[in-house]
Design a protein around this motif. Sequence first.
Motif, PDB file in Angstrom:
ATOM      1  N   ALA A   1      44.326  35.744  35.468  1.00 48.56           N
ATOM      2  CA  ALA A   1      45.174  36.627  36.275  1.00 48.56           C
ATOM      3  C   ALA A   1      45.271  38.015  35.658  1.00 48.56           C
ATOM      4  CB  ALA A   1      46.568  36.020  36.426  1.00 48.56           C
ATOM      5  N   GLU A   2      45.483  38.080  34.355  1.00 46.83           N
ATOM      6  CA  GLU A   2      45.643  39.382  33.713  1.00 46.83           C
ATOM      7  C   GLU A   2      44.371  40.216  33.816  1.00 46.83           C
ATOM      8  OE1 GLU A   2      47.038  39.026  29.747  1.00 46.83           O
ATOM      9  OE2 GLU A   2      48.850  37.923  30.316  1.00 46.83           O
ATOM     10  N   ALA A   3      43.206  39.563  33.672  1.00 56.22           N
ATOM     11  CA  ALA A   3      41.944  40.309  33.772  1.00 56.22           C
ATOM     12  C   ALA A   3      41.753  40.857  35.171  1.00 56.22           C
ATOM     13  CB  ALA A   3      40.775  39.404  33.392  1.00 56.22           C
ATOM     14  N   ARG A   4      42.156  40.095  36.176  1.00 50.42           N
ATOM     15  CA  ARG A   4      42.014  40.568  37.550  1.00 50.42           C
ATOM     16  C   ARG A   4      42.872  41.802  37.782  1.00 50.42           C
ATOM     17  NH1 ARG A   4      41.753  34.814  39.053  1.00 50.42           N
ATOM     18  NH2 ARG A   4      39.688  34.414  39.887  1.00 50.42           N
TER      19      ARG A   4
ATOM     20  N   LEU B   1      38.119  47.596  39.720  1.00 51.61           N
ATOM     21  CA  LEU B   1      36.782  47.597  40.306  1.00 51.61           C
ATOM     22  C   LEU B   1      36.406  46.196  40.773  1.00 51.61           C
ATOM     23  CD1 LEU B   1      34.124  48.830  41.083  1.00 51.61           C
ATOM     24  CD2 LEU B   1      33.410  48.747  38.676  1.00 51.61           C
ATOM     25  N   PHE B   2      36.759  45.177  39.987  1.00 50.86           N
ATOM     26  CA  PHE B   2      36.478  43.810  40.421  1.00 50.86           C
ATOM     27  C   PHE B   2      37.243  43.482  41.699  1.00 50.86           C
ATOM     28  CE2 PHE B   2      37.886  39.381  40.622  1.00 50.86           C
ATOM     29  CZ  PHE B   2      36.652  38.777  40.833  1.00 50.86           C
ATOM     30  N   GLN B   3      38.479  43.919  41.794  1.00 51.37           N
ATOM     31  CA  GLN B   3      39.264  43.640  42.990  1.00 51.37           C
ATOM     32  C   GLN B   3      38.588  44.224  44.237  1.00 51.37           C
ATOM     33  OE1 GLN B   3      43.424  44.700  42.503  1.00 51.37           O
ATOM     34  NE2 GLN B   3      43.287  44.309  40.309  1.00 51.37           N
TER      35      GLN B   3
ATOM     36  N   LEU C   1      30.808  51.156  46.618  1.00 50.30           N
ATOM     37  CA  LEU C   1      31.970  51.466  45.787  1.00 50.30           C
ATOM     38  C   LEU C   1      31.776  52.732  44.951  1.00 50.30           C
ATOM     39  CD1 LEU C   1      32.766  47.835  44.597  1.00 50.30           C
ATOM     40  CD2 LEU C   1      34.065  49.197  46.256  1.00 50.30           C
ATOM     41  N   GLY C   2      30.541  53.243  44.933  1.00 45.88           N
ATOM     42  CA  GLY C   2      30.273  54.468  44.200  1.00 45.88           C
ATOM     43  C   GLY C   2      30.105  54.289  42.704  1.00 45.88           C
ATOM     44  N   TYR C   3      29.589  53.113  42.287  1.00 43.88           N
ATOM     45  CA  TYR C   3      29.378  52.828  40.870  1.00 43.88           C
ATOM     46  C   TYR C   3      27.926  52.433  40.623  1.00 43.88           C
ATOM     47  CZ  TYR C   3      34.413  52.814  39.994  1.00 43.88           C
ATOM     48  OH  TYR C   3      35.732  53.176  39.862  1.00 43.88           O
ATOM     49  N   ALA C   4      27.500  52.617  39.392  1.00 46.13           N
ATOM     50  CA  ALA C   4      26.173  52.148  39.006  1.00 46.13           C
ATOM     51  C   ALA C   4      26.172  50.621  38.994  1.00 46.13           C
ATOM     52  CB  ALA C   4      25.802  52.683  37.627  1.00 46.13           C
ATOM     53  N   PRO C   5      25.053  49.991  39.344  1.00 46.77           N
ATOM     54  CA  PRO C   5      24.997  48.528  39.356  1.00 46.77           C
ATOM     55  C   PRO C   5      25.409  47.899  38.028  1.00 46.77           C
ATOM     56  CG  PRO C   5      23.101  49.437  40.489  1.00 46.77           C
ATOM     57  CD  PRO C   5      23.826  50.598  39.881  1.00 46.77           C
TER      58      PRO C   5
END
Length: 275
Positions: free
Chosen positions: A163-166, A171-173, A196-200
């Motif tokens: 839960a805390e990591a989420r 970005l994961f969310q 999402l506008g991020y590098a893979p």
Amino acid sequence: MTVIRQMTYQPPGRHAATVETMTFDRLRELNDGGTQRADFHVLAVVDSGRGRVTVDFLRHPLEERSAVWIPPGAVHRWNDIADVAGHLVLFVPTAPVTHATRQLVASPDLAAHWRVPDADWPFVDAARGHLLLEASAPPADLLTELPEILVSALIARLRPPHAEARFAQPLFQMFRAGVEAHFREHHDAGYYARALGYAPRTLSRAVQQVTGRTAKAYIVDRIVLEAKRLLAHDRLTAARCAAALGFPDASNFSVFFTKATGMRPGAWQAATIAR
């Protein structure tokens, strides 16, 4: 043929209630051993006894001081619960009131089972007890927001794994929400990275931090889960699964499924239905 019972949230006599509680004794009265899918969350807290629950083809133990969380849409079946004691909390996705618990409830990949540490148990038991007391109040005295506040407290005290990591990884969310919305059309991690506008690599690191899997593996697992649901419960052919999951043809889907599971779709379907 296995029939999946579709369950809709309908609290008895309390049309405005978003949270309902029951004991495992009551579950045994209602449970026919069949497979079911609900449109609400089921959170179980086990005091004693041993049993099993199968959630989306994975068997999880029910044991003393453990918790089970079954999210909406998950196909599940209660097994061997004759001597299990504890409570179940049923609630709609909008019931929790805190930002953190709402985020967690919105996650489609909740951990299904975990053991509550001994140090946390008194707090979990107290949070559950307060919720049970409020849920048992006469209808005239029931304040809808109190069970919602108390189910949020119970979730917070149970501390589901990761839960805390989420919460710490926005970005994961965003990735998780994107996959849930588009996994039938887009199977490539690069699509989600671009959206999402991020590098893979940045996206994959964020996903791995939370789940222990790469972004590609996360997407594959989500597609495989849906394929298994379609094969086992809806009895679709490989060709129809391919169409439902965005593959160009049955052959392409079969190669994907076999690589991911080690079995061809038809063989997996036959083995699962025969159990």
